[in-house]
Design a protein around this motif. Structure first.
Motif, PDB file in Angstrom:
ATOM      1  N   GLY A   1     -38.954  -8.995  32.432  1.00 21.34           N
ATOM      2  CA  GLY A   1     -39.354  -9.027  31.037  1.00 21.34           C
ATOM      3  C   GLY A   1     -38.946 -10.307  30.341  1.00 21.34           C
ATOM      4  O   GLY A   1     -38.248 -11.163  30.911  1.00 21.34           O
ATOM      5  N   SER A   2     -39.348 -10.413  29.105  1.00 17.48           N
ATOM      6  CA  SER A   2     -39.061 -11.622  28.332  1.00 17.48           C
ATOM      7  C   SER A   2     -37.574 -11.799  28.054  1.00 17.48           C
ATOM      8  O   SER A   2     -37.107 -12.910  27.794  1.00 17.48           O
ATOM      9  N   LYS A   3     -36.809 -10.700  28.112  1.00 18.69           N
ATOM     10  CA  LYS A   3     -35.378 -10.776  27.833  1.00 18.69           C
ATOM     11  C   LYS A   3     -34.548 -11.169  29.058  1.00 18.69           C
ATOM     12  O   LYS A   3     -33.358 -11.439  28.940  1.00 18.69           O
ATOM     13  N   SER A   4     -35.171 -11.172  30.216  1.00 16.80           N
ATOM     14  CA  SER A   4     -34.416 -11.529  31.420  1.00 16.80           C
ATOM     15  C   SER A   4     -34.206 -13.039  31.469  1.00 16.80           C
ATOM     16  O   SER A   4     -35.038 -13.818  31.002  1.00 16.80           O
ATOM     17  N   ASN A   5     -33.078 -13.428  32.040  1.00 20.98           N
ATOM     18  CA  ASN A   5     -32.749 -14.845  32.147  1.00 20.98           C
ATOM     19  C   ASN A   5     -32.309 -15.137  33.582  1.00 20.98           C
ATOM     20  O   ASN A   5     -31.217 -15.633  33.832  1.00 20.98           O
ATOM     21  N   VAL A   6     -33.184 -14.796  34.519  1.00 26.18           N
ATOM     22  CA  VAL A   6     -32.871 -14.942  35.938  1.00 26.18           C
ATOM     23  C   VAL A   6     -33.935 -15.789  36.627  1.00 26.18           C
ATOM     24  O   VAL A   6     -35.030 -15.983  36.109  1.00 26.18           O
TER      25      VAL A   6
END
Length: 307
Positions: free
Chosen positions: A238-243
Motif C-alpha cells: 500500500g501507499s503507507k508501506s516504506n519497503v
C-alpha cells in the motif's frame, strides 16, 4: 527512527518491547478476534448447510487467494456458479491449514476447494485424502526499508543475516547499525517456501521478531529502517508501506529468473481438493491452469505458471 549508533542491548530491548506489545494486543483484541473469526466462518458454515447452493466456496492462503480473486468474474462465468472466496491477508484463521480443511469438506451439492502457498508432501496428501493442482511458482522477496542504502546482497549474505552470522549492516557494505531480523515461519512441517532460504526454523537467529501475518511483516519493515524480512511477490504494497525488495547477486525476483533458476528464493502456489471434486470445482481450477487470462495475472505479480 533508530539512531545511527545503537547498542546490542538497546536492539534486544526493542525486539522484546515489540513482543510484549504483541502479547498485550492479543489480550486486548482476543474478544474481537473471536468475533471476527465467527463472522468469517459463519458464511462457510451456512453454505455447508445449503445443499441447493449454486456457490463454490474457496479458502486458504492469501498469496494463492490473489489468483482466484483476480480471475473471479471469469471463473464464475466458466463454471456457471458463484465463487465465494476467503483468504485475503490470511488473517482471521485463514491460511494453508484453512485451505486444507475446507477442501476436505466438499460434497457434490456443496462444492469447496482450498489454496495453499506451501508444498504438501505426498504423505500428507495421502493421509488427508487430497489432490493438489500446482498453479505457479512465486518469488520470495527479500525486504528492507526504503531508507536502507543496500539494494543487492548475495544468497550467502542473505542466509548469513537470517542465521545471525551477520549482525550489522556494515558487514555487507551498509551503515553501522544492527540488523533487526523479522521472519514469518509458517507451516514449519511442510517442505519448500521459506525453507529455500534456510532449511529449518532452528537455523534462523534466535533473537528475531517472528510475525503472524504478511501485513505485520510489511508494517515492521516499514517502521524500522534497519529491518530485514521476506514476503511473497503477490503481496500488494500500500501507499503507507516504506519497503523495497533487493536483488540477490544482482538478480531480480522475476518469473524468468525463477525459470532459469538464477533467483534462489521461491515457493509454490497450488489449489487443493478432495479426492472426488465436483465438475464445477475442476472447471474453476482448470480455467486458472489453462486459461489465457492467468498469464496477465502472472506477469503482474512475477509468477511462473506451471501449466
Amino acid at each position: 527512527m533508530l539512531q545511527r549508533y545503537i547498542s546490542r542491548e538497546f536492539l534486544n530491548n526493542v525486539i522484546l518491547s515489540l513482543k510484549y506489545r504483541a502479547i498485550v494486543m492479543k489480550l486486548v483484541l482476543s474478544p474481537l478476534i473471536l468475533f471476527f473469526s465467527i463472522f468469517f466462518a459463519f458464511p462457510m458454515m451456512l453454505f455447508a448447510e445449503n445443499k441447493s447452493s449454486d456457490t463454490i466456496t474457496g479458502a486458504g492462503a492469501h498469496f494463492a487467494w490473489v489468483i482466484f480473486d483476480s480471475l473471479k468474474e471469469e471463473l464464475e462465468e466458466k463454471s456457471g456458479k458463484n465463487l465465494l472466496l476467503f483468504g485475503k491477508g490470511s488473517n482471521i484463521g485463514m491460511g494453508c491449514n484453512a485451505g486444507i480443511k475446507i477442501a476436505s469438506q466438499s460434497t457434490h451439492d456443496s462444492p469447496t476447494f482450498g489454496f495453499v502457498c506451501c508444498n504438501l508432501s505426498q504423505a500428507e496428501l495421502d493421509r488427508k485424502k487430497l489432490k493438489i493442482y500446482p498453479l505457479a511458482d512465486e518469488p520470495i522477496l527479500i525486504l528492507v526499508n526504503k531508507n536502507n542504502p543496500i539494494s543487492n546482497l548475495s544468497k550467502k549474505q542473505v542466509q548469513s543475516i537470517f542465521s545471525g552470522e551477520i549482525k550489522n549492516w556494515n558487514e555487507v557494505g551498509g551503515w553501522n547499525k544492527p540488523i533487526v531480523v523479522i521472519t514469518r515461519l509458517h507451516c514449519k512441517k511442510r517442505p519448500g517456501h521459506w525453507k529455500t532460504i534456510l532449511p529449518s526454523a532452528k537455523d534462523f537467529v534466535s533473537k528475531r521478531l517472528n510475525v503472524s501475518s504478511a501485513e505485520e511483516m510489511v508494517k515492521y519493515v516499514t517502521d524500522f529502517e534497519t529491518a530485514f524480512g521476506h514476503i511473497g511477490s503477490t503481496w500488494e504494497f500500500g501507499s503507507k508501506s516504506n519497503v523495497k525488495a533487493i536483488k540477490i547477486s544482482n538478480i531480480e525476483a522475476t518469473a524468468e529468473n525463477l525459470k532459469n533458476k538464477t533467483y534462489p528464493f521461491h515457493r509454490r502456489l497450488s489449489a487443493i481438493t478432495s479426492l472426488n471434486p465436483s465438475d464445477s470445482v475442476l472447471t474453476t481450477i482448470n480455467q486458472v491452469q489453462q486459461g489465457k487470462s492467468f498469464k496477465t495475472i502472472a506477469e503482474r505479480f512475477n509468477l511462473l505458471p506451471l501449466n
